[in-house]
Design an enzyme around this catalytic site. Structure first.
Site, short mmCIF file in Angstrom:
data_model
loop_
_atom_site.label_atom_id
_atom_site.label_comp_id
_atom_site.label_asym_id
_atom_site.label_seq_id
_atom_site.Cartn_x
_atom_site.Cartn_y
_atom_site.Cartn_z
N CYS A 52 0.86 -1.18 0.00
CA CYS A 52 0.00 0.00 0.00
C CYS A 52 0.90 1.23 0.00
O CYS A 52 1.63 1.47 0.97
CB CYS A 52 -0.91 0.00 1.22
SG CYS A 52 -2.02 1.43 1.30
N CYS A 57 -5.54 6.02 -3.69
CA CYS A 57 -4.77 4.76 -3.72
C CYS A 57 -3.37 5.09 -4.23
O CYS A 57 -3.22 5.51 -5.38
CB CYS A 57 -5.46 3.73 -4.62
SG CYS A 57 -4.49 2.22 -4.85
#
EC number: 5.1.1.7
Length: 257
Positions: free
Chosen positions: A72, A197
């Site tokens: 991530c 994101c």
């Protein structure tokens, strides 16, 4: 079991963060889902455990809200900010994540400059681009991303036969004036649109280079603005990739699991 946690957000991507250097916590998938549940838990897109590493500043264990693991980008930036709060890093950080070793720099402004792994291949699938920026991503360019059915179309692509069994994240990208981008992302593991994101905007910036976008690329998400720098080759590979943006602590607390 009582757990002390911190809540962080990085351009709207939000995370439960736990200092696991001494606790030795090992959470089940069900416990991770419970912590990330927005009605019955803390509420987050993912969970991060910050742990000791024998040679680097820290080890980062990242879990999506469904308990699956991946890199991530936004979470990694938040982890660097948290490690600085713990006194583990001062300015520059090295850490191990899902896809290997990363380095990052925490600037005096609070902006984190995270070096991503090189990208060795970009695959064209129809008009879309497929890249792995630590997590797999499809990039689709659209005319009006605000009006686009991100959840419906993203879910279709994420679960399509072409990407089974693991699935893919899906980014819908609008080209803006001054060679900026606006990006919305359907994230696997969260199984919904997220406000931002990090690996997704990185994929969008790299895909935009095939449409003439030079580095750096400014990117707008629903959770805030990010910048992506990169060096590209004529063969379509990328290195010296940096994801640049803010991350902030929101609150801390304790929860019974």
């Amino acid at each position: 079991m009582k757990i002390h946690f911190y809540k962080y957000q990085a351009t709207g991507n939000d995370f439960v963060v736990i200092d696991n250097r001494e606790a030795g916590l090992s959470l089940t998938r069900q416990q991770i889902e419970a912590l990330c549940d927005r009605k019955f838990g803390v509420g987050a897109d993912g969970l991060m455990l910050i742990e000791k590493h024998p040679t680097l500043h820290f080890n980062l264990e990242y879990y999506n809200s469904d308990g699956s693991q991946s890199l991530c980008g936004n979470g990694s930036r938040a982890a660097v900010q948290f490690a600085a709060r713990l006194g583990m890093v001062n300015g520059k950080a090295s850490f191990n994540a899902y896809d290997g070793e990363h380095v990052a720099e925490l600037l005096p402004s609070g902006i984190i400059r995270l070096k991503m792994s090189p990208v060795g291949e970009t695959r064209k699938i129809g008009d879309d681009y497929f890249l792995n920026t630590g997590s797999p991503h499809i990039v689709r360019f659209v005319d009006d991303v605000d009006a686009y059915p991100v959840f419906e179309e993203g879910r279709k692509i994420r679960y399509s036969e072409a990407f089974k069994p693991g699935g893919t994240n899906v980014n819908f990208v609008e080209r803006l004036p001054n060679q900026a981008l606006k990006v919305r992302t359907y994230e696997r593991g969260v199984e919904d649109e997220t406000l931002s994101c990090g690996t997704g905007v990185t994929a969008a910036a790299l895909a935009a280079s095939f449409k003439g976008y030079p580095s750096p690329v400014s990117i707008q998400t629903r959770g805030g603005n990010l910048l992506v720098e990169f060096k590209s080759s004529h063969s379509g590979t990328f290195e010296e990739i940096f994801l640049i943006g803010p991350a902030k602590m929101v609150f801390e607390g304790s929860l019974e699991l």
